[in-house]
Design an enzyme around this catalytic site. Sequence first.
Site, PDB file in Angstrom:
ATOM      1  N   ASP A  15       4.719  -0.645  -2.938  1.00 64.33           N
ATOM      2  CA  ASP A  15       4.928   0.125  -1.882  1.00 64.33           C
ATOM      3  C   ASP A  15       6.302   0.824  -1.922  1.00 64.33           C
ATOM      4  OD1 ASP A  15       5.269   1.113   0.672  1.00 64.33           O
ATOM      5  OD2 ASP A  15       3.418   0.036   1.419  1.00 64.33           O
ATOM      6  N   CYS A  55       2.805   5.981   3.962  1.00 64.21           N
ATOM      7  CA  CYS A  55       1.878   4.998   3.352  1.00 64.21           C
ATOM      8  C   CYS A  55       0.428   5.255   3.680  1.00 64.21           C
ATOM      9  CB  CYS A  55       2.341   3.587   3.655  1.00 64.21           C
ATOM     10  SG  CYS A  55       3.998   3.082   3.872  1.00 64.21           S
ATOM     11  N   ASP A 327       2.071   3.803  -3.760  1.00 70.19           N
ATOM     12  CA  ASP A 327       1.755   4.894  -2.763  1.00 70.19           C
ATOM     13  C   ASP A 327       2.780   5.905  -2.738  1.00 70.19           C
ATOM     14  OD1 ASP A 327       3.810   3.493  -1.737  1.00 70.19           O
ATOM     15  OD2 ASP A 327       2.932   3.017   0.240  1.00 70.19           O
ATOM     16  N   HIS A 328       3.917   5.746  -2.840  1.00 74.57           N
ATOM     17  CA  HIS A 328       4.781   7.055  -2.626  1.00 74.57           C
ATOM     18  C   HIS A 328       6.264   6.307  -3.082  1.00 74.57           C
ATOM     19  CE1 HIS A 328       6.227   4.859   1.023  1.00 74.57           C
ATOM     20  NE2 HIS A 328       4.918   5.117   1.368  1.00 74.57           N
TER      21      HIS A 328
END
Length: 520
Positions: A15, A55, A327-328
Amino acid sequence: MSHRPLRKVLFLCADQWRGECLSALGHPTVQTPNLDRLAQDGVLFRRHYSQVAPCGPARTSLLTGLYAMNHRSIQNGTPLARRHSNLALEARKGGYEPILFGYTDSSADPRQYPPHDPLLRDYGGILPGFREGFRYDDEICLAWMQALRRKGYVLPADLRDTYVGIKHYPGAAARGHSFAAPLYRAEDSDTAFTADQILEYLELRRHKPWFVHGVFLRPHPPLFAPEPYNALYHPDELAGPIRAPTLAAEQRQHPFLQFWLEQQARPGYYTYHHGVNVRDLPEHEIRQMRASYYGLISEVDTHIGRLLDHLQRTGEYDETLIVFTVDHGEQLGDHWLWGKGGYFEQSYHIPLIIRDPRPGAARGRVVEHFTEAVDIVPTILEWLGLEIPAACDGVSLLPFLQGETPHDWRTAVHWEYDFRDPVGQAPERALGLKSDQCTLNVLRGERYKYVHFTALPPLFFDLQEDPWEFRNLAADPAYQGQVLEYAQKLLSLRMNHAERTLANTMLTEHGVVEHRGPRR
């Protein structure tokens, strides 16, 4: 399909991990030896991008294979319509029972539940189709915290403070607040717990097929790493953030950026525990936060190594498709920003490593072509021999894993960001916009990057001359041809990716006729 032998899939996700933060890519600081060895034995995708932030929306795109303009779960807390399929539901059609260790941050469709159902008070739900190993609720992992209590730890009244460094930690006052280690030992951390739970499950499944989606919370803030990871990187040896010389100069780039930077100054914007505004932290605090961020990355890498070691020890390594992504990304102080969102590269460029275990698969390959988070669903489904849903926006990466290069691959990547505030209406008021106008789309090519706002001026960057995106060329007469070209390309992309579940289906006198083909 029912007679096809079942396989094993280990789909790992972290994450808020920046794309360049792998030592295999030559990062000057962070060390990731276990992911490096996975890359050396698989395929590393150098230019891989998330579709959206934060998220929840990012994981929705990752797990449905849909652009945000199609799934429309555009913020943490925006419901995902139940009609959409996802990786877990599709895998179940092939006889798999995907199990989740972690979270998917999926907001339930309220039309499916009574108004007082607790699911409607938490954005951190689980996508349908996943069996639950353990889960997080609002970034709190109760199973982990219960394990801490059983080991004798005394937890704070506010369970979120479990992640925060202890008070009066030696050296933290001088070095930076995030140098303080939390109350737990490294072997008892949330990262270690996630790996422990996956390993316990795998130990019981050695001779059976399995599909595991393991999700590590880190390096998501708060940026406090357990010992020794808190001291693994010294802040004095790190590069500082890349940003305009002054906050005012940064803010002048665009009205949206000015608004976002003003929001960053709110106490608790980045992490609830921090009582001052994160945007204006002193230099030593910034560098220590970056050091702690890198320490958390190395901690995740350590435990990924444990998973790889297990598979090699049991002989399952050469039976298992292994995927690692996130995710990012994270701004990490660049452009005076922390967190994720907006349009800058740091929020969307993310890691991707895939190892196909089959003989003849590529080993040690680095792919320079643009790839996107929506490509993961079709890649895994095709590897499993399952049908890819017609609605899917992504394209399978299997040819790259087999050492091939598709002849008609994309030449740009696309992402979206929605900054509306249905509850407080802060951006709407500040920027004079309707909620549905609080959106931006990005098309990032080899050299140029175009940012289109629904109701604000566009941005255009020449990444060859200005890789850190400080000079907006959208109004420069010398670039008008390129701006028009990219605006047209973005429009064409959105038209080409319009929802198409039934668009290629026709009811005829001979019955239902359906054409399945690529979008490009």
